[in-house]
Design a protein around this motif. Structure first.
Motif, PDB file in Angstrom:
ATOM      1  N   UNK A   1      44.370  31.092  42.802  1.00 33.99           N
ATOM      2  CA  UNK A   1      45.655  31.796  42.883  1.00 33.99           C
ATOM      3  C   UNK A   1      46.074  32.062  44.328  1.00 33.99           C
ATOM      4  N   UNK A   2      45.206  31.705  45.275  1.00 25.40           N
ATOM      5  CA  UNK A   2      45.572  31.821  46.688  1.00 25.40           C
ATOM      6  C   UNK A   2      44.982  33.002  47.424  1.00 25.40           C
ATOM      7  N   UNK A   3      44.133  33.771  46.767  1.00 26.43           N
ATOM      8  CA  UNK A   3      43.491  34.909  47.418  1.00 26.43           C
ATOM      9  C   UNK A   3      42.205  34.465  48.116  1.00 26.43           C
ATOM     10  N   UNK A   4      41.826  35.175  49.163  1.00 30.62           N
ATOM     11  CA  UNK A   4      40.569  34.901  49.858  1.00 30.62           C
ATOM     12  C   UNK A   4      39.453  35.633  49.131  1.00 30.62           C
ATOM     13  N   UNK A   5      38.520  34.881  48.558  1.00 28.20           N
ATOM     14  CA  UNK A   5      37.495  35.454  47.680  1.00 28.20           C
ATOM     15  C   UNK A   5      36.106  35.291  48.284  1.00 28.20           C
TER      16      UNK A   5
ATOM     17  N   UNK B   1      48.391  49.420  39.590  1.00 33.08           N
ATOM     18  CA  UNK B   1      49.331  48.469  40.187  1.00 33.08           C
ATOM     19  C   UNK B   1      48.623  47.330  40.899  1.00 33.08           C
ATOM     20  N   UNK B   2      47.550  47.615  41.618  1.00 35.83           N
ATOM     21  CA  UNK B   2      46.827  46.562  42.333  1.00 35.83           C
ATOM     22  C   UNK B   2      46.134  45.616  41.353  1.00 35.83           C
ATOM     23  N   UNK B   3      45.576  46.181  40.291  1.00 34.63           N
ATOM     24  CA  UNK B   3      44.913  45.347  39.286  1.00 34.63           C
ATOM     25  C   UNK B   3      45.938  44.510  38.540  1.00 34.63           C
ATOM     26  N   UNK B   4      47.052  45.118  38.194  1.00 33.87           N
ATOM     27  CA  UNK B   4      48.114  44.378  37.508  1.00 33.87           C
ATOM     28  C   UNK B   4      48.592  43.199  38.350  1.00 33.87           C
ATOM     29  N   UNK B   5      48.785  43.422  39.645  1.00 34.95           N
ATOM     30  CA  UNK B   5      49.264  42.352  40.531  1.00 34.95           C
ATOM     31  C   UNK B   5      48.240  41.224  40.624  1.00 34.95           C
TER      32      UNK B   5
ATOM     33  N   UNK C   1      45.901  40.367  38.340  1.00 38.61           N
ATOM     34  CA  UNK C   1      45.866  39.650  37.063  1.00 38.61           C
ATOM     35  C   UNK C   1      47.076  38.726  36.936  1.00 38.61           C
ATOM     36  N   UNK C   2      48.249  39.239  37.294  1.00 36.40           N
ATOM     37  CA  UNK C   2      49.485  38.453  37.162  1.00 36.40           C
ATOM     38  C   UNK C   2      49.479  37.209  38.032  1.00 36.40           C
ATOM     39  N   UNK C   3      48.701  37.223  39.109  1.00 40.69           N
ATOM     40  CA  UNK C   3      48.665  36.074  40.019  1.00 40.69           C
ATOM     41  C   UNK C   3      47.817  34.930  39.486  1.00 40.69           C
ATOM     42  N   UNK C   4      47.012  35.189  38.463  1.00 36.85           N
ATOM     43  CA  UNK C   4      46.105  34.178  37.915  1.00 36.85           C
ATOM     44  C   UNK C   4      46.792  33.435  36.783  1.00 36.85           C
ATOM     45  N   UNK C   5      46.849  32.135  36.902  1.00 36.69           N
ATOM     46  CA  UNK C   5      47.535  31.315  35.906  1.00 36.69           C
ATOM     47  C   UNK C   5      46.958  31.539  34.503  1.00 36.69           C
TER      48      UNK C   5
END
Length: 226
Positions: free
Chosen positions: A23-27, A174-178, A180-184
């Motif tokens: 999803x584009x995050x640095x993990x 809000x941070x968790x929602x954002x 989750x929403x970023x993951x296809x």
């Protein structure tokens, strides 16, 4: 966003980690055995490269790495992907690194009774509530409890599920929602405060039993009626 997976060398940690990286995050996949965490990150990148092609692989490769538990806990947002038996003790060890951060618990405490899984809730408290008690200076949310690890790790696996989020703190929600929403394929759904998390966690036993009895990878998808 920089996301740390404490317990990232495990089946679920690696699976949700690679999806978040995609999803584009640095993990950062964190483990006590940091070389093993690095191996898992490399293995996942190679598997995704073979299955999905170079463009996706470059994205995952640039965003996914393995390191120590402390390195994972130093991220902006942290997921505690550890066994129910010791996740609270590890959280206490890492508490100084988790101050003022959102910490997500996907932990489900289950036990086997007569050949099937049931919830193993002690004193009525959920894993997420126990984590919040261990991390009083962090913002805890329960999420990803029903995401199948095997499907998450598989680049050809299609995730299509609602992720129930339990959070008392608005920023944690809000941070968790954002995230989750970023993951296809995943849709965030606010299910209530941390007090509701015990119900969400317990239902994981039902899903795993369905997997076993019906030979499928089940998840949750809510529909509107009327």
């Amino acid at each position: 966003m920089k996301v740390g997976i404490v317990g990232g060398a495990g089946a679920f940690g690696g699976g949700i980690g690679v999806r978040i990286a995609h999803a584009g995050h640095a993990v950062t996949l964190g483990a006590r055995d940091s070389p093993r965490a690095s191996e898992v990150a490399t293995e996942l990148t190679k598997v995704w490269q073979i299955s999905t092609g170079s463009q996706t692989a470059r994205l995952v490769s640039g965003c996914l790495r393995g390191d120590s538990l402390e390195s994972a806990a130093s991220a902006d947002l942290v997921i505690m992907s550890l066994p129910a038996s010791d996740f609270v003790d590890v959280a206490r060890e890492l508490a100084p690194l988790l101050v003022n951060k959102t910490v997500i618990s996907p932990v489900n405490k289950l036990k086997s009774v007569n050949g099937e899984l049931v919830a193993d809730v002690i004193g009525g408290q959920s894993s997420a509530e126990l984590l919040q008690a261990a991390l009083p200076q962090s913002r805890v949310a329960a999420a990803f409890n029903h995401v199948p690890a095997k499907v998450a790790r598989d680049p050809n696996g299609s995730l299509s599920a609602d992720v129930l989020i339990c959070a008392t703190d608005a920023d944690a929600l809000n941070e968790t929602r954002a995230l989750v929403a970023s993951i296809e394929g995943l849709r965030p759904v606010h299910a209530g405060s941390l007090a509701v998390a015990s119900v969400v966690e317990a239902f994981t036993a039902v899903i795993i039993n369905v997997d076993h009895l019906e030979h499928r990878h089940a998840s949750i998808r809510l529909t509107e009626q009327g």
